[in-house]
Design a protein around this motif. Sequence first.
Motif, PDB file in Angstrom:
ATOM      1  N   GLY A  53       0.814  -1.209   0.000  1.00  0.00           N
ATOM      2  CA  GLY A  53       0.000   0.000   0.000  1.00  0.00           C
ATOM      3  C   GLY A  53       0.847   1.257   0.000  1.00  0.00           C
ATOM      4  O   GLY A  53       2.004   1.240   0.420  1.00  0.00           O
ATOM      5  N   ILE A  54       0.281   2.331  -0.490  1.00  0.00           N
ATOM      6  CA  ILE A  54       0.944   3.631  -0.488  1.00  0.00           C
ATOM      7  C   ILE A  54      -0.064   4.689  -0.062  1.00  0.00           C
ATOM      8  O   ILE A  54      -1.271   4.452  -0.074  1.00  0.00           O
ATOM      9  CB  ILE A  54       1.519   4.005  -1.877  1.00  0.00           C
ATOM     10  N   ILE A  55       0.440   5.848   0.333  1.00  0.00           N
ATOM     11  CA  ILE A  55      -0.436   6.990   0.596  1.00  0.00           C
ATOM     12  C   ILE A  55      -0.014   8.166  -0.279  1.00  0.00           C
ATOM     13  O   ILE A  55       1.174   8.366  -0.539  1.00  0.00           O
ATOM     14  CB  ILE A  55      -0.431   7.415   2.088  1.00  0.00           C
ATOM     15  N   ARG A  56      -0.991   8.891  -0.742  1.00  0.00           N
ATOM     16  CA  ARG A  56      -0.791  10.144  -1.477  1.00  0.00           C
ATOM     17  C   ARG A  56      -1.865  11.093  -0.945  1.00  0.00           C
ATOM     18  O   ARG A  56      -2.816  11.432  -1.628  1.00  0.00           O
ATOM     19  CB  ARG A  56      -0.941   9.937  -2.985  1.00  0.00           C
ATOM     20  N   ASP A  57      -1.700  11.487   0.315  1.00  0.00           N
ATOM     21  CA  ASP A  57      -2.751  12.221   1.016  1.00  0.00           C
ATOM     22  C   ASP A  57      -2.904  13.663   0.522  1.00  0.00           C
ATOM     23  O   ASP A  57      -1.905  14.340   0.253  1.00  0.00           O
ATOM     24  CB  ASP A  57      -2.461  12.255   2.520  1.00  0.00           C
ATOM     25  N   ASN A  58      -4.135  14.095   0.473  1.00  0.00           N
ATOM     26  CA  ASN A  58      -4.446  15.495   0.188  1.00  0.00           C
ATOM     27  C   ASN A  58      -5.952  15.689   0.308  1.00  0.00           C
ATOM     28  O   ASN A  58      -6.718  14.720   0.222  1.00  0.00           O
ATOM     29  CB  ASN A  58      -3.993  15.908  -1.220  1.00  0.00           C
ATOM     30  N   HIS A  65      -3.601  -0.618  -4.057  1.00  0.00           N
ATOM     31  CA  HIS A  65      -4.423  -1.356  -3.101  1.00  0.00           C
ATOM     32  C   HIS A  65      -5.421  -2.302  -3.774  1.00  0.00           C
ATOM     33  O   HIS A  65      -5.518  -3.470  -3.378  1.00  0.00           O
ATOM     34  CB  HIS A  65      -5.195  -0.376  -2.202  1.00  0.00           C
ATOM     35  N   LEU A  66      -6.160  -1.827  -4.732  1.00  0.00           N
ATOM     36  CA  LEU A  66      -7.232  -2.634  -5.324  1.00  0.00           C
ATOM     37  C   LEU A  66      -6.764  -3.482  -6.512  1.00  0.00           C
ATOM     38  O   LEU A  66      -6.940  -4.702  -6.505  1.00  0.00           O
ATOM     39  CB  LEU A  66      -8.398  -1.744  -5.739  1.00  0.00           C
ATOM     40  N   ARG A  67      -6.185  -2.855  -7.505  1.00  0.00           N
ATOM     41  CA  ARG A  67      -5.682  -3.638  -8.652  1.00  0.00           C
ATOM     42  C   ARG A  67      -4.612  -4.621  -8.179  1.00  0.00           C
ATOM     43  O   ARG A  67      -4.600  -5.789  -8.588  1.00  0.00           O
ATOM     44  CB  ARG A  67      -5.119  -2.698  -9.719  1.00  0.00           C
ATOM     45  N   ASN A  73      -6.508  -9.561   3.561  1.00  0.00           N
ATOM     46  CA  ASN A  73      -6.323  -8.253   2.931  1.00  0.00           C
ATOM     47  C   ASN A  73      -6.224  -7.174   4.003  1.00  0.00           C
ATOM     48  O   ASN A  73      -6.990  -7.188   4.967  1.00  0.00           O
ATOM     49  CB  ASN A  73      -7.497  -7.947   1.995  1.00  0.00           C
ATOM     50  N   LEU A  74      -5.298  -6.255   3.815  1.00  0.00           N
ATOM     51  CA  LEU A  74      -5.128  -5.177   4.790  1.00  0.00           C
ATOM     52  C   LEU A  74      -6.002  -3.985   4.414  1.00  0.00           C
ATOM     53  O   LEU A  74      -5.737  -3.280   3.439  1.00  0.00           O
ATOM     54  CB  LEU A  74      -3.656  -4.756   4.874  1.00  0.00           C
ATOM     55  N   SER A  75      -7.052  -3.799   5.194  1.00  0.00           N
ATOM     56  CA  SER A  75      -7.895  -2.625   5.061  1.00  0.00           C
ATOM     57  C   SER A  75      -7.367  -1.591   6.062  1.00  0.00           C
ATOM     58  O   SER A  75      -6.179  -1.551   6.352  1.00  0.00           O
ATOM     59  CB  SER A  75      -9.357  -2.991   5.329  1.00  0.00           C
ATOM     60  N   SER A  85      -9.044   6.039   1.677  1.00  0.00           N
ATOM     61  CA  SER A  85     -10.276   5.574   2.315  1.00  0.00           C
ATOM     62  C   SER A  85     -11.129   4.770   1.347  1.00  0.00           C
ATOM     63  O   SER A  85     -11.668   3.715   1.705  1.00  0.00           O
ATOM     64  CB  SER A  85     -11.089   6.766   2.832  1.00  0.00           C
ATOM     65  N   ALA A  86     -11.253   5.252   0.115  1.00  0.00           N
ATOM     66  CA  ALA A  86     -12.034   4.543  -0.898  1.00  0.00           C
ATOM     67  C   ALA A  86     -11.412   3.187  -1.219  1.00  0.00           C
ATOM     68  O   ALA A  86     -12.115   2.177  -1.350  1.00  0.00           O
ATOM     69  CB  ALA A  86     -12.150   5.385  -2.164  1.00  0.00           C
ATOM     70  N   ALA A  87     -10.077   3.161  -1.315  1.00  0.00           N
ATOM     71  CA  ALA A  87      -9.384   1.902  -1.625  1.00  0.00           C
ATOM     72  C   ALA A  87      -9.535   0.896  -0.491  1.00  0.00           C
ATOM     73  O   ALA A  87      -9.800  -0.289  -0.722  1.00  0.00           O
ATOM     74  CB  ALA A  87      -7.908   2.181  -1.904  1.00  0.00           C
ATOM     75  N   LYS A  88      -9.386   1.366   0.742  1.00  0.00           N
ATOM     76  CA  LYS A  88      -9.470   0.465   1.893  1.00  0.00           C
ATOM     77  C   LYS A  88     -10.898  -0.038   2.109  1.00  0.00           C
ATOM     78  O   LYS A  88     -11.109  -1.171   2.551  1.00  0.00           O
ATOM     79  CB  LYS A  88      -8.943   1.157   3.147  1.00  0.00           C
TER      80      LYS A  88
END
Length: 251
Positions: A90-95, A112-114, A137-139, A153-156
């Motif tokens: 997983g990665i984050i690209r917060d904004n 996360h999803l693909r 799966n890590l949510s 949030s949408a991916a998790k």
Amino acid sequence: MSTQRTAVVTGAARGIGAAVARRFAQDGLQVAILDLEEEACRKVADEITEAGGKALGLSCDVTDEESVATAVAAVAEKLGEPTVLVNNAGIIRDNLLFKMSASDWDQVVNVHLRGSFLVSRACQAYMTQAGFGRIVNLSSTSALGNRGQVNYSAAKAGLQGFTKTLALELGKFGVTANAIAPGFIETEMTAETAARVGMDFEDFKKAATAQIPVGRSGKPEDIAHLASFLVSEGAGFVSGQVIYAAGGPRD
């Protein structure tokens, strides 16, 4: 068990993934550590091997179909056919929404999803053939909504629906699928979040801990313990569940 199980853990070069890989090795599983940087993967694999376990570190881009197919085939050939999988990459690209680029959205959703889709699809072939499989799966608690993380949030949240559908489709083959939704865990990723909001990491941890009923922040090992149970032989009647590991109740 008549044969030693082989586990694939994605995003396992650090943080939660590395902790899960180490725990699985302690449990007697052979472990394939998949991450983008092969050197970082090998470091964790060597650590496990030196401790008496059996591990393999492989570079893999979980968003790339060919990369996933190559890596999973290599695991089957060099280590053993994978019947345990933890989709942790997983990665984050917060904004905030109005500042978020389409690229920031796409990258997070893709990893996360693909990524979970591609690796699960590749590994399930071995699981269904073996009549045994465990997918975790890590949510995240961010699936319930978190300011500045509309993509994450949408991916998790998506991973929770993905998990439940896998449980429905694969159950008759002896394969379970569950999701772990961690709360605040001390990792490099949460340190990056602290930096993004301009807080010292120690202050960030204290602020988070003040909101956690058990009175402490989580460690990667907390998630590894839970993953250990979910992939065990004895967890065969637990499937399609989302377990919040957050030091308190979550809805």
